[in-house]
Design a protein around this motif. Structure first.
Motif, short mmCIF file in Angstrom:
data_model
loop_
_atom_site.label_atom_id
_atom_site.label_comp_id
_atom_site.label_asym_id
_atom_site.label_seq_id
_atom_site.Cartn_x
_atom_site.Cartn_y
_atom_site.Cartn_z
N GLN A 252 31.50 125.74 -29.73
CA GLN A 252 32.04 126.16 -31.03
C GLN A 252 30.94 126.78 -31.91
O GLN A 252 31.20 127.71 -32.67
N TYR A 253 29.73 126.27 -31.82
CA TYR A 253 28.63 126.81 -32.62
C TYR A 253 28.19 128.19 -32.09
O TYR A 253 27.92 129.10 -32.87
N LYS A 255 30.08 130.25 -30.45
CA LYS A 255 31.19 131.15 -30.77
C LYS A 255 31.13 131.56 -32.25
O LYS A 255 31.25 132.74 -32.59
N TYR A 256 30.92 130.56 -33.10
CA TYR A 256 30.78 130.83 -34.54
C TYR A 256 29.65 131.83 -34.79
O TYR A 256 29.81 132.81 -35.52
N ARG A 257 28.49 131.58 -34.18
CA ARG A 257 27.33 132.45 -34.34
C ARG A 257 27.66 133.87 -33.90
O ARG A 257 27.32 134.85 -34.58
N LEU A 259 30.57 135.31 -33.69
CA LEU A 259 31.60 135.97 -34.50
C LEU A 259 31.13 136.30 -35.91
O LEU A 259 31.64 137.22 -36.52
N GLN A 260 30.18 135.55 -36.45
CA GLN A 260 29.75 135.91 -37.81
C GLN A 260 28.51 136.80 -37.84
O GLN A 260 28.09 137.23 -38.91
N ARG A 285 35.42 135.97 -28.74
CA ARG A 285 36.67 135.96 -29.51
C ARG A 285 37.81 135.45 -28.64
O ARG A 285 38.70 134.76 -29.12
#
Lengths: 408, 408
Positions: A252-253, A255-257, A259-260, A285
């Motif tokens: 999740q981290y 993926k977060y990294r 995507l942002q 994504r």
């Protein structure tokens, strides 16, 4: 005091490592065993099963006398850089021997390989380039280049992962003009990548981790592959931290990294190649697990290991400029643990140790050690939040673990 | 068709909003109510309780005809920028009226305030600067500057949050030379910041959220403060998404971002001031909740709202350069939902609408709308992973919600 160095991950410490340790002591008659160990992220771009301090405890219990951290800037790298950092640290500790495990087990073959490569380096480099241009990964291109040189001399099979590492230890010793003497021990029974838990008492760390994660095995079931000291440490770790760590804990981290971040920011990340950033963002994504993400992203050119390393650098926000700077040469020796013999060794060799020995974070320039601190902070996010918080604090407050004198 | 615009957050839609909607229709005799609504992050730098599409449904059910997204570059900003973006979008939709709620409720007072400020703008700006230099926050400095001007004229109390917004709507209408006519409706019963659920049927959204999160109230218990349509949507949302959203859901991601970023990277974040980045990093290391982090970081100068906005921009990686560029002027109208009347309105006004109307992401330049897409992606991380994945996909695939014709 005679000292012998080993370079390890201990993820986790198992019977094969105990064999390596036993043979190293026996063959070198060492008074002090020094282990240079990867911190919380490992050479293949993976988070460690348990924290570096837990792994340091396993090492001390098993007979290592001095355990120091291989900095992040070397630990998460291809064999050449990894080996150079480890050799520099052992040399700086005035270590007499370096004893590595290999598939070959024959030090003479390594010597002749080194000699052969010295004479054919430019041809070799040319072939490697050619094969990489054809889309092969670096390890594969290396193996193919070797084959291309078609030597009749007896040389080591550099398609084997531990032979490659061994070759680079020896090359680093040579290049650094280190006085360390290299020895090698043949690895017993289990191949590095073996995924099935074998019935014998030596299993690879990979197979042990796989057993734990796939729930085929409880700690009880892998007990025959690990010393009792590792078993007890793993039990304690599971009680304290609730989880063993793997890439999925960070998905999740990551993926977060992905995507942002802006593509331009991702291009600054170490080992990120032009074009890969878009591919990663698009796959992040869509993927709902690290496994799925990796399978989508993997190609002939981007091997699993290479991609995992890039993912690690994204996760820890480690950039090209800083990684290049920090991997130029070892700058400090971070102490994770020591036995009474290890303590005596440090005292005795004090004047000869050529890099600052760090036992408290505050004793070293923040900038210099920042990659390691950041890696530990990021590693803590793989744990449930309150436990992660403890690990963040530990990075600042934990003194080296001292193993008390054995009371017989 | 006569159209009336409103600017909303609907976090969630409650009886006070229904009153606002009813009065707007009544006073303007509007055929079409257009709501400009914040997306997934709100003006005070908070994630929305439920997603923008759920809030759009509530709005349509309650009688809004056209619901469009106030872009992130305006939605998460102080009153002046927030109001300008909203007014530009309503003007671009050729809206006839703008009807806002205020503590004052007297449009004449707003007009005289606008007139007064026009004459005293430079004095006012001077005092604001002075008070900010003394360490006061911007809203506080504004209120003090007003007091300092010591007018005898009847003007609006700009220390009240909705009066401030109203003032800026009117100023934006003036500055944009919009033809929209402004009206104001006095807010009923509950102050914006009231935290206790009142016994009357109008409670503030803040108190409703607080009730939900502090578990003083179930959805059943807040039912008297919200229309049945909101109640049903919240029940459906809770069933589908398992959670209502608040800052604590993002704490681990914010903490991770703060710990892996370099200070120089944090300085690029919109609204980050020199020095605050170190303070935030150090507090993030120590705090184990968002609440604790905020309490540690808050000062007289950095108000809670201001800090929350900075945290939102850190979380979404929104940078100074891009935020400034995108908040210069509204560039598109993103459609979230529409009734049959809303549809008719768009058709009728087609030639007069002066910004591109976006109902599919693919219809707009990726670069232009990127902040909104990124904000939605980041918002999805507040949900359990499989649900977050659905929200990420929704951002690309969800067409505007269409409310069917009422069948009587």
């Amino acid at each position: 005091m005679i000292s012998s160095g080993i370079v390890v991950e201990y993820n986790p410490f198992h019977n094969g490592h105990a064999h390596h340790l036993f043979e190293t002591k026996k063959r070198t008659n060492a008074d002090c065993i020094i282990a240079v160990m990867c911190g919380n992220f490992l050479q293949r771009g993976e988070p460690a099963l348990v924290s570096k301090y837990s792994r340091a405890k396993m090492a001390l219990e098993a007979g290592v006398d001095l355990i120091v951290e291989l900095p992040y800037a070397f630990a998460t790298q291809k064999a050449e850089v990894f080996a150079t950092g480890a050799v520099q640290i052992l040399s700086a500790l005035d270590c007499n021997y370096l004893c590595f495990g290999s598939e070959s087990g024959n030090i003479e073959l390594f010597n002749s390989t080194l000699q052969f490569m010295k004479e054919h380096q430019s041809d070799f480099d040319f072939f490697v380039q050619q094969f990489m241009k054809q889309g092969y990964s670096y390890p594969k291109a290396t193996a193919l280049a070797f084959h291309e040189l078609q030597t009749n001399e007896a040389i080591v099979d550099l398609a084997q992962p531990n032979n490659i590492l061994g070759y680079h230890y020896m090359k680093a010793i040579h290049d650094c003009q280190s006085k360390m003497i290299a020895l090698t021990i043949e690895r017993k029974n289990a191949g590095y990548h073996d995924q099935m838990l074998s019935n014998t008492s030596i299993s690879s760390a990979t197979s042990i981790r796989k057993s734990l994660f796939d729930k085929q095995a409880t700690l009880e079931e892998i007990r025959s592959s690990i010393p009792i000291t590792t078993y007890l440490e793993l039990v304690a770790f599971q009680n304290d931290y609730e989880t063993f760590i793997r890439w999925e804990n960070y998905w999740q981290y990551l993926k977060y990294r992905l995507l942002q971040s802006e593509p331009a920011e991702l291009r600054e990340i170490y080992e990120m190649e032009e074009g890969l950033e878009y591919r990663m963002q698009s796959n992040a994504r869509q993927a709902s697990s690290f496994q799925e993400f990796m399978e989508k992203t993997k190609t002939k050119r981007y091997t699993w290991t290479r991609l995992q390393r890039v993912c690690t650098h994204i996760l820890t926000n480690s950039k090209k400029a800083e990684m290049k700077k920090r991997s130029k040469g070892a700058e400090y020796i971070r102490l994770l643990g020591l036995s009474q013999k290890g303590r005596k060794y440090l005292k005795e060799k004090k004047e000869l140790i050529s890099l600052p020995v760090v036992s408290k974070l505050s004793a070293v320039n923040e900038e210099t050690i920042r990659l390691d601190v950041k890696a530990s902070h990021v590693y803590s996010f793989g744990y449930p939040a309150p436990i992660g918080q403890k690990l963040i604090e530990q990075e600042y407050s934990q003194p080296p673990i001292i193993k008390p004198e054995a009371t017989v």
